[in-house]
Write an enzyme that holds these catalytic residues in place. Sequence first.
Site, PDB file in Angstrom:
ATOM      1  N   ASP A   1      48.729 -11.539 -38.274  1.00  0.00           N
ATOM      2  CA  ASP A   1      49.354 -11.323 -39.566  1.00  0.00           C
ATOM      3  C   ASP A   1      50.689 -12.069 -39.528  1.00  0.00           C
ATOM      4  OD1 ASP A   1      49.825  -8.377 -41.687  1.00  0.00           O
ATOM      5  OD2 ASP A   1      50.182 -10.516 -42.010  1.00  0.00           O
TER       6      ASP A   1
HETATM    7  C1  GLC Z   1      51.509 -10.110 -45.158  1.00  0.00           C
HETATM    8  C2  GLC Z   1      50.535  -8.958 -45.044  1.00  0.00           C
HETATM    9  C3  GLC Z   1      49.093  -9.371 -44.922  1.00  0.00           C
HETATM   10  C4  GLC Z   1      48.874 -10.677 -45.680  1.00  0.00           C
HETATM   11  C5  GLC Z   1      49.672 -11.756 -44.954  1.00  0.00           C
HETATM   12  C6  GLC Z   1      49.534 -13.123 -45.628  1.00  0.00           C
HETATM   13  O1  GLC Z   1      52.670  -9.841 -44.423  1.00  0.00           O
HETATM   14  O2  GLC Z   1      50.781  -7.992 -44.017  1.00  0.00           O
HETATM   15  O3  GLC Z   1      48.295  -8.299 -45.424  1.00  0.00           O
HETATM   16  O4  GLC Z   1      47.496 -11.006 -45.696  1.00  0.00           O
HETATM   17  O5  GLC Z   1      51.045 -11.421 -44.842  1.00  0.00           O
HETATM   18  O6  GLC Z   1      50.164 -13.097 -46.888  1.00  0.00           O
END
Ligand code: GLC
Length: 743
Positions: free
Chosen positions: A299
């Site tokens: 993430d």
């Molecule tokens: C964010 C979220 C995740 C998302 C990612 C890309 O911080 O935690 O759910 O898919 O970044 O945007």
Amino acid sequence: MGDGGVGRRTFLAAMTGSGAAAVAATEPAAAGTADGGHEEEIRALIGRMTVAEKLGQLQQLSWTGATGPGGSQTAAAEQAARKGELGSVLNIIGARHSNALQRIAVEESRLGIPLVFGLDVIHGFWTTFPIPLAQAAAFDPEVARVDGEVSAKEARSQGVHWTFAPMMDVTHEPRWGRIAESCGEDPYLTAAFAAAKTRGYQGSGPDSLKAKDRVAACAKHFVAYGGAEGGRDYNTVDVSESRLRNLYLPPFKAALDAGCATVMASFNTLSGIPAHANGHTLTEILKEDWEFDGVVVSDWNGVGELLPHGFAADGADAGRIALNAGVDMEMVSTHLAEHGARLLADGRIKEERLDDAVARVLRLKHALGLFADPYVREAQAVPGPTPETRRAAREAAARSMVLLKNEGGVLPIAPGKAVAVVGPFADSRDLHGTWAGPGGEKFPPVTVLHGIRDAAGRGARVTYGVGATKAADVVVVVVGEGVKLSGEAASRSDLGLPEGQEELIRAVAATGVPFVVVLLNGRPLTVGNWVDSASAVLEAWHPGIEGGNAVADVLFGRVNPGGKLPVSFPRTVGQIPVHYNHENTGRPYDPKSPGNTFVTGYLDVDRTPQFPFGYGLSYTTFEIGEPRASVTRIGAAELKRGERLEVEVSVRNTGEVAGDEVVQLYVHDPVASLVQPVRRLRGFERVALGAGESADVRFSLGAEDLGFWTNAVDGRFVVEPGRIELFVGSSSTAGASCTIEVS
Ligand code: GLC
């Protein structure tokens, strides 16, 4: 009263062209499966790749709008793509843009490996559906599947190959802003929605991802992110093996069984080990026990966060730990790309592990058909919502609404009534909720006021503003949370209506005119200060692009609300955690012996939630009979061999109008080698019945419903002999029960 709402089969079937509603197929996984038929090509290609090219495949950069450490990596992405040292880009939108970048990777780099483009398409791309928590309230996974299908078609046509959804984090924490993205407090309901949404995005069958109207799905956030202490986002999670396996993991297993192509690691620690560094969950459980051979993506900067977690000493350490634990692709942070060659030379990462991660990425690209056909047809890019997709979103929103209170027959509002509409959200466009896609900006929602005016028809007396309330027959007070109070990094320590809204309700109550409160929110709220003064309360959540029309459909009875709460509403924040699937404790509160004060609970608040899990009213009434089990005894060994038992129950519409009831089945094991929750949802069926009609609902229970995971770290699922209590009813407080014996 209208016809009780449009029959499910009509709209949804029209939308999806599938008469059969709910999902059936359980074909093997799509993208993540080695038998995708490209293994030879993948092995040969890896054999030709340099270390820099291999590490590049594991790198995902953000194209625009990044707010984290990565920031906008547009220039870096083009440069890396040209060098053949980039695997993926997220946040790139638009067929033309993605083709332009894809052309650089495919036609200018040495090996021409296509990029895979990812985006958060959580509940809509152009057509914004209700937030996932709302969809869960429909207790009808078909709602989620249709969202997935509509979203995939719109997104893929605009160059997106991969969505970072469905989010399937079970949570007992309404303070947590991301409860809005979840399906609430129960693993069984969440699992059903996770599988359905995955099939909506991906379709079913080995080659489904090659279709130009499907996208790869992503099971997130792996794992137990919803267990954050205090409901504070990104906070610590300390969880036993049994709770990990009984509460948090089941939705992920269901999504992978539905073929989910990718998994995203979560920001939290798990009993002291960050999820991005957790070999037990990422490798032992996910990749070994479950044999997942798709891509695990970090993430946003989750690899880099191993430093502030205090788990990695520097960037090289973070890259090494994450790759060795089971992360395959690094989103935004670039520690593997920067330090991988050195780590490999020093033997701190193994070539076999590096090649395995690269193979997973290449496998995903093959499954999406990107090697054979890397570009998107710009002429076929879907430009926006259509009447059909709007209708599907409208129906999903109405299906997701929960009638929490309705006294004096205030709802549905009869034609010709003088309706005053008041409140900060009455004419607000803040209805999309968190993670609205590109459509969130470009296609604003229908407001509640607009929907009410439209629904009230010609000659109706609809006024707007507090001044008009005294002359009205009924006041509709539209309140709730703006999107700023919901979603990621939006945890709240107070769950009351914000900014003077309670005062507004008190002022309306003082007029003595009957009033309805419509809640537009992304989490349970504490409503105790005003709920008794309202004649009716409709939980409408953040309902999306057709929200105003859907609210009006329910208020005027064109749709009879049939949603149920996927999460308990606490009376006070102090009561949290309050959820239906709790343990009994050695000092349970017994309403039959109120004199006994040495019991669990608080001195200053009732022990029950304001509204329990599974609760929701209707404009009609239903009667649910006693459950009838097909057998009174069944052997544990038989269950393990796949034997199942059926439970049948009748439900009747005892009112004057058609409506939906959600018949729910809960199990409880009163004596077990691991204390069991007082109830566990193990079956639900939303049934549409005309006035006076009845139906028999059948549930099938197997070992997975009657057993549980123990605390054994290597995972042991047991079905133990003894009594099992079965409860059926219209909420988690269901009373009708029967008992069976597992021998
Ligand atoms: C964010 C979220 C995740 C998302 C990612 C890309 O911080 O935690 O759910 O898919 O970044 O945007």
